[in-house]
Design a protein around this motif. Structure first.
Motif, PDB file in Angstrom:
ATOM      1  N   ILE A  23       1.040  -1.079  -0.101  1.00  0.00           N
ATOM      2  CA  ILE A  23      -0.158   0.013  -0.025  1.00  0.00           C
ATOM      3  C   ILE A  23       0.939   1.138  -0.039  1.00  0.00           C
ATOM      4  N   GLN A  24       1.891   1.159   0.763  1.00  0.00           N
ATOM      5  CA  GLN A  24       2.737   2.355   1.112  1.00  0.00           C
ATOM      6  C   GLN A  24       3.467   2.629  -0.382  1.00  0.00           C
ATOM      7  N   VAL A  25       4.015   1.873  -0.941  1.00  0.00           N
ATOM      8  CA  VAL A  25       4.658   1.914  -2.257  1.00  0.00           C
ATOM      9  C   VAL A  25       3.629   2.347  -3.433  1.00  0.00           C
ATOM     10  N   ILE A  26       2.499   1.724  -3.485  1.00  0.00           N
ATOM     11  CA  ILE A  26       1.406   2.220  -4.565  1.00  0.00           C
ATOM     12  C   ILE A  26       1.176   3.499  -4.181  1.00  0.00           C
ATOM     13  N   ALA A  27       1.125   4.039  -2.848  1.00  0.00           N
ATOM     14  CA  ALA A  27       0.655   5.308  -2.680  1.00  0.00           C
ATOM     15  C   ALA A  27       1.820   6.132  -3.175  1.00  0.00           C
ATOM     16  N   SER A  49      -9.165  25.436  -9.119  1.00  0.00           N
ATOM     17  CA  SER A  49     -10.001  24.403  -8.514  1.00  0.00           C
ATOM     18  C   SER A  49      -9.362  23.196  -8.942  1.00  0.00           C
ATOM     19  N   TYR A  50      -8.838  22.959 -10.118  1.00  0.00           N
ATOM     20  CA  TYR A  50      -8.016  21.588 -10.496  1.00  0.00           C
ATOM     21  C   TYR A  50      -6.885  21.481  -9.552  1.00  0.00           C
ATOM     22  N   ILE A  51      -6.043  22.659  -9.272  1.00  0.00           N
ATOM     23  CA  ILE A  51      -4.943  22.453  -8.350  1.00  0.00           C
ATOM     24  C   ILE A  51      -5.457  21.997  -6.957  1.00  0.00           C
ATOM     25  N   TRP A  52      -6.500  22.367  -6.522  1.00  0.00           N
ATOM     26  CA  TRP A  52      -7.111  21.979  -5.142  1.00  0.00           C
ATOM     27  C   TRP A  52      -7.581  20.505  -5.256  1.00  0.00           C
ATOM     28  N   LYS A  53      -8.311  20.206  -6.358  1.00  0.00           N
ATOM     29  CA  LYS A  53      -8.769  18.736  -6.334  1.00  0.00           C
ATOM     30  C   LYS A  53      -7.410  17.900  -6.402  1.00  0.00           C
ATOM     31  N   VAL A  54      -6.628  18.239  -7.229  1.00  0.00           N
ATOM     32  CA  VAL A  54      -5.592  17.059  -7.222  1.00  0.00           C
ATOM     33  C   VAL A  54      -4.644  17.140  -6.273  1.00  0.00           C
ATOM     34  N   GLY A  55      -4.307  18.468  -5.520  1.00  0.00           N
ATOM     35  CA  GLY A  55      -3.657  18.720  -4.287  1.00  0.00           C
ATOM     36  C   GLY A  55      -4.192  17.795  -3.223  1.00  0.00           C
ATOM     37  N   MET A  56      -5.546  17.739  -3.071  1.00  0.00           N
ATOM     38  CA  MET A  56      -6.290  17.114  -1.769  1.00  0.00           C
ATOM     39  C   MET A  56      -5.850  15.590  -2.383  1.00  0.00           C
ATOM     40  N   LYS A  57      -6.174  15.104  -3.549  1.00  0.00           N
ATOM     41  CA  LYS A  57      -5.594  13.712  -3.829  1.00  0.00           C
ATOM     42  C   LYS A  57      -4.241  13.319  -3.226  1.00  0.00           C
ATOM     43  N   MET A  58      -3.442  14.449  -3.755  1.00  0.00           N
ATOM     44  CA  MET A  58      -2.082  14.090  -3.305  1.00  0.00           C
ATOM     45  C   MET A  58      -1.763  14.071  -1.803  1.00  0.00           C
ATOM     46  N   VAL A  59      -2.486  14.751  -0.962  1.00  0.00           N
ATOM     47  CA  VAL A  59      -2.441  14.764   0.804  1.00  0.00           C
ATOM     48  C   VAL A  59      -3.117  13.364   1.027  1.00  0.00           C
ATOM     49  N   GLY A  60      -4.120  12.990   0.385  1.00  0.00           N
ATOM     50  CA  GLY A  60      -4.773  11.690   0.719  1.00  0.00           C
ATOM     51  C   GLY A  60      -3.921  10.503   0.721  1.00  0.00           C
ATOM     52  N   PHE A  61      -3.010  10.512  -0.722  1.00  0.00           N
ATOM     53  CA  PHE A  61      -2.324   9.558  -0.959  1.00  0.00           C
ATOM     54  C   PHE A  61      -0.963   9.564   0.047  1.00  0.00           C
ATOM     55  N   LEU A  63      -1.129  10.643   3.054  1.00  0.00           N
ATOM     56  CA  LEU A  63      -1.684  10.198   4.411  1.00  0.00           C
ATOM     57  C   LEU A  63      -1.611   8.676   4.495  1.00  0.00           C
ATOM     58  N   LEU A  64      -2.055   8.206   3.364  1.00  0.00           N
ATOM     59  CA  LEU A  64      -2.099   6.734   3.278  1.00  0.00           C
ATOM     60  C   LEU A  64      -0.978   6.111   3.353  1.00  0.00           C
ATOM     61  N   SER A  65       0.181   6.709   2.736  1.00  0.00           N
ATOM     62  CA  SER A  65       1.546   6.222   2.702  1.00  0.00           C
ATOM     63  C   SER A  65       2.100   6.261   4.076  1.00  0.00           C
ATOM     64  N   ILE A  66       1.924   7.331   4.709  1.00  0.00           N
ATOM     65  CA  ILE A  66       2.397   7.535   6.066  1.00  0.00           C
ATOM     66  C   ILE A  66       1.685   6.423   7.261  1.00  0.00           C
ATOM     67  N   VAL A  67       0.454   6.357   7.089  1.00  0.00           N
ATOM     68  CA  VAL A  67      -0.189   5.277   7.681  1.00  0.00           C
ATOM     69  C   VAL A  67       0.319   3.747   7.549  1.00  0.00           C
ATOM     70  N   ALA A  68       0.391   3.436   6.148  1.00  0.00           N
ATOM     71  CA  ALA A  68       0.962   2.103   5.810  1.00  0.00           C
ATOM     72  C   ALA A  68       2.398   1.900   6.440  1.00  0.00           C
ATOM     73  N   ALA A  69       2.976   3.189   6.297  1.00  0.00           N
ATOM     74  CA  ALA A  69       4.431   2.912   6.628  1.00  0.00           C
ATOM     75  C   ALA A  69       4.664   2.494   8.078  1.00  0.00           C
ATOM     76  N   ILE A  70       3.896   3.418   8.895  1.00  0.00           N
ATOM     77  CA  ILE A  70       3.781   2.990  10.397  1.00  0.00           C
ATOM     78  C   ILE A  70       3.422   1.690  10.775  1.00  0.00           C
ATOM     79  N   CYS A  71       2.364   1.363   9.958  1.00  0.00           N
ATOM     80  CA  CYS A  71       2.058  -0.188  10.343  1.00  0.00           C
ATOM     81  C   CYS A  71       2.931  -0.984  10.014  1.00  0.00           C
ATOM     82  N   ASN A  72       3.688  -0.771   8.718  1.00  0.00           N
ATOM     83  CA  ASN A  72       4.699  -1.833   8.417  1.00  0.00           C
ATOM     84  C   ASN A  72       5.564  -1.849   9.294  1.00  0.00           C
ATOM     85  N   VAL A  73       6.254  -0.650   9.738  1.00  0.00           N
ATOM     86  CA  VAL A  73       7.536  -0.454  10.748  1.00  0.00           C
ATOM     87  C   VAL A  73       7.169  -1.266  12.138  1.00  0.00           C
TER      88      VAL A  73
END
Ligand SMILES: Nc1ncnc2c1ncn2[C@@H]1O[C@H](COP(=O)(O)OP(=O)(O)OP(=O)(O)O)[C@@H](O)[C@H]1O
Length: 577
Positions: A23-27, A49-61, A63-73
């Motif tokens: 999950i971490q790598v895919i994110a 508005s496009y910058i915001w939309k994609v920017g929020m997606k980036m934040v989401g990915f 966060l997902l990467s951080i949470v997955a990294a913590i669980c993996n560690v």
């Protein structure tokens, strides 16, 4: 390495670590594509508005990467710590079950290094495997495909940088691997010399060998340090070279990328994404190489640990071990027993034949090296016989479960060993549920009551390592008391009375004879003094591993030459009855 981990790690945790890392790598792989999207379609067109939309997606990915990294560690470190814990326990259990012959095969200092340092090497690599070894291949393949998707032509840059990196890592591995493998044996050597120095410090000082020992240690220490410096220098050299290759790749991508952008064959955002993918490709390649460097060292450690597990006890346990009948009348019989130490040219004992029954005392006397300790070490089956049989209550000891046999024999070794903790804990060593009354009774017989009572802490008195806060005689008496608390069918005293003065020796043996439990047991005493053996029911005279006399004091002093010699030598020393 995998063999050693088998059954010692939770497969669920390993699967969890793999899932979270994926999950971490895919994110992480999604982020460069989103960056290129934001640059190409948001920044270039000024679409906020496009910058915001994609920017929020980036934040989401992210966060997902951080949470997955913590669980993996968390899963990776717990799994590696558990693996270490299980390995240490298993080595300890295995070593504790070694027969005395196996101890001679692997040095104590090496066993300690294997339980500590070698286990740590395996733990480190286990963490790497559960992180880098999963991350690197997924990232390498994912980033390569995505980079290729962004621009086919630019990927040609990797045809130069990746082989260069591979060549360099190959050279590194060739030099670093033998040095890494040598680290463990060099650690062994340091530990051995340090241990010998610590245990033999008095002898070293008495023989004024301080400088010699210091030099010996210094030698091993310098050897270890030089090896460690060489390994670290090699690793330190690796980083600038790898950075050079990575920077060179980046420069090449920017040069060719700028050219492609100039020809309108590529968008700016795609170039930025491509550069990030390039870094991910090179990083994962480096990660794989680093793991490859560390695996051989852990492999060497795994082999050393496996060696301990593979040591087959020469002591065979019967398929259907028999038990002894409690509270029955006991007997001990040596039936033409011979024994030879592993690797020794001649037998330490030849054709020993005697028997004894409940209430009897057998005393063994003989010169230094005549085989007295060897004989009594055969009773709890510390060694297996070359010829003959030893029977307790009519049962061959090889047919008894080892723990039942050891329950039946209470041994006071030549060198009294006490353990760190309270005196009460030491006394309960052979009988965990012993009451204070039982302990005081045993201390009474062992003539140890006085000095324990005098101490304000009594049975709670602290015992230092090896019983260092007691005199030799006190330690010996406490070891006797500990054996008495255990209450067994056979009591074996290996030269246990020699550290006592004549009166204490005589009082102690008289108290032993009056004890009800001892009266129903068999007592085997090894002694140097005639006075200690004189009242035994059966005296065995050993000379050079042979039983040269067998009888009571009165019989032997009339007929046995060796016995007469011992008496004579002790009269000369004013040490006889
Ligand atoms: N672990 C061993 N490996 C090889 N030979 C050994 C070992 N232990 C003892 N021996 C040999 O076996 C013989 C008998 O030794 P043992 O310790 O039984 O003598 P002992 O009569 O108890 O001597 P002491 O009174 O000095 O304690 C000696 O020749 C000794 O060198």
């Amino acid at each position: 390495m995998l063999k050693i981990a088998k059954g010692r790690v939770s497969y669920l945790a390993v699967i969890g670590a793999i899932i979270f890392m994926t999950i971490q790598v895919i994110a992480n792989l999604n982020l460069p594509s989103l960056t290129s999207d934001i640059v190409n379609n948001g920044v270039a067109t000024g679409n906020i508005s496009y910058i915001w939309k994609v920017g929020m997606k980036m934040v989401g990915f992210s966060l997902l990467s951080i949470v997955a990294a913590i669980c993996n560690v968390l899963l990776a470190s717990t799994t590696s710590q558990k693996l270490g814990q299980n390995l240490r326990s298993d080595i300890y259990r295995k070593v504790m079950n070694f027969s005395t012959d196996e101890y001679d095969q692997i040095e104590t200092s090496s066993l300690i290094t294997r339980t500590t340092n070698d286990v740590v090497q395996i733990q480190n690599v286990a963490i790497m495997m559960l992180r880098m070894m999963i991350m690197a291949p997924i990232m390498l393949i994912g980033a390569s495909l995505l980079a290729y998707g962004k621009n086919h032509t630019l990927t040609l840059v990797f045809l130069v940088s990746l082989p260069l990196l591979a060549l360099f890592m190959g050279i590194m591995l060739k030099f670093a691997m033998p040095m890494f493998q040598a680290m463990q044996t060099k650690t062994d050597r340091i530990n051995r010399i340090f241990r010998e120095g610590l245990t033999g410090v008095r002898v070293i000082r008495a023989f004024r060998q301080d400088q010699f020992e210091q030099d010996r240690f210094e030698d091993a220490n310098v050897d270890y340090t030089n090896n460690a410096i060489n390994v670290n220098t090699l690793l330190a050299l690796a980083f600038p070279v790898m950075t050079l290759i990575m920077s060179g790749t980046n420069v090449a991508i920017i040069l060719f990328g700028a050219h492609l952008i100039g020809n309108q064959a590529m968008q700016v955002g795609n170039l930025i994404a491509f550069m990030t993918y390039a870094m991910q490709i090179l990083m994962s390649f480096m990660m794989l190489s680093m793991v490859l460097i560390f695996i051989p060292r852990a492999q060497a450690s795994a082999k050393r640990i496996q060696q301990v597990f593979d040591l087959q006890s020469t002591m065979k346990v019967a398929d259907n071990p028999k038990a002894l009948v409690a509270d029955a009348d006991h007997s001990l019989a040596f039936d033409h027993v011979s024994y030879r130490y592993v690797g020794a040219e001649k037998s330490a004992l030849t054709d020993i034949d005697f028997s004894a029954k409940s209430g009897q005392t057998v005393a063994i006397i003989g010169g230094t090296g005549s085989g007295k300790s060897t004989l009594i070490n055969l009773i709890p089956r510390f060694y297996d016989l070359e010829k003959g049989q030893i029977k307790i209550d009519g049962v061959d000891i090889t047919q008894l479960a080892p723990e039942k046999l050891r329950d039946a024999v209470s041994l006071v070794p030549q060198k009294a060993t006490l353990f760190t903790g309270s005196l009460r804990e030491n006394m309960k060593y052979g009988k965990p549920d012993a009451t204070d009354d039982e302990i005081w009774h045993a201390l009474d017989i062992a003539r140890a009551r006085d000095f324990v009572e005098e101490d304000p802490d009594g049975l709670d008195m602290y015992v230092e390592q090896g019983g260092g806060n007691f005199s030799g005689g006190q330690r010996q008496r406490l070891a006797i008391a500990r054996a008495l608390v255990k209450q067994s069918a056979i009591y074996v005293f290996d030269d246990s009375f020699s550290a006592l003065d004549f009166k204490t020796d005589a009082d102690l043996r008289a108290a032993l004879r009056q004890d009800k439990h001892i009266q129903q047991s068999i007592t085997v005493i090894v002694a140097q003094r005639i006075a200690t053996v004189a009242d035994a029911d059966l005296i065995l005279v050993l000379d050079n591993g042979q039983l040269v006399g067998k009888g009571t004091h009165d019989e032997l002093r009339k007929t046995n030459e060796v016995y007469q010699e011992i008496i004579k030598s002790q009269i000369r020393e004013g040490d006889a009855e």
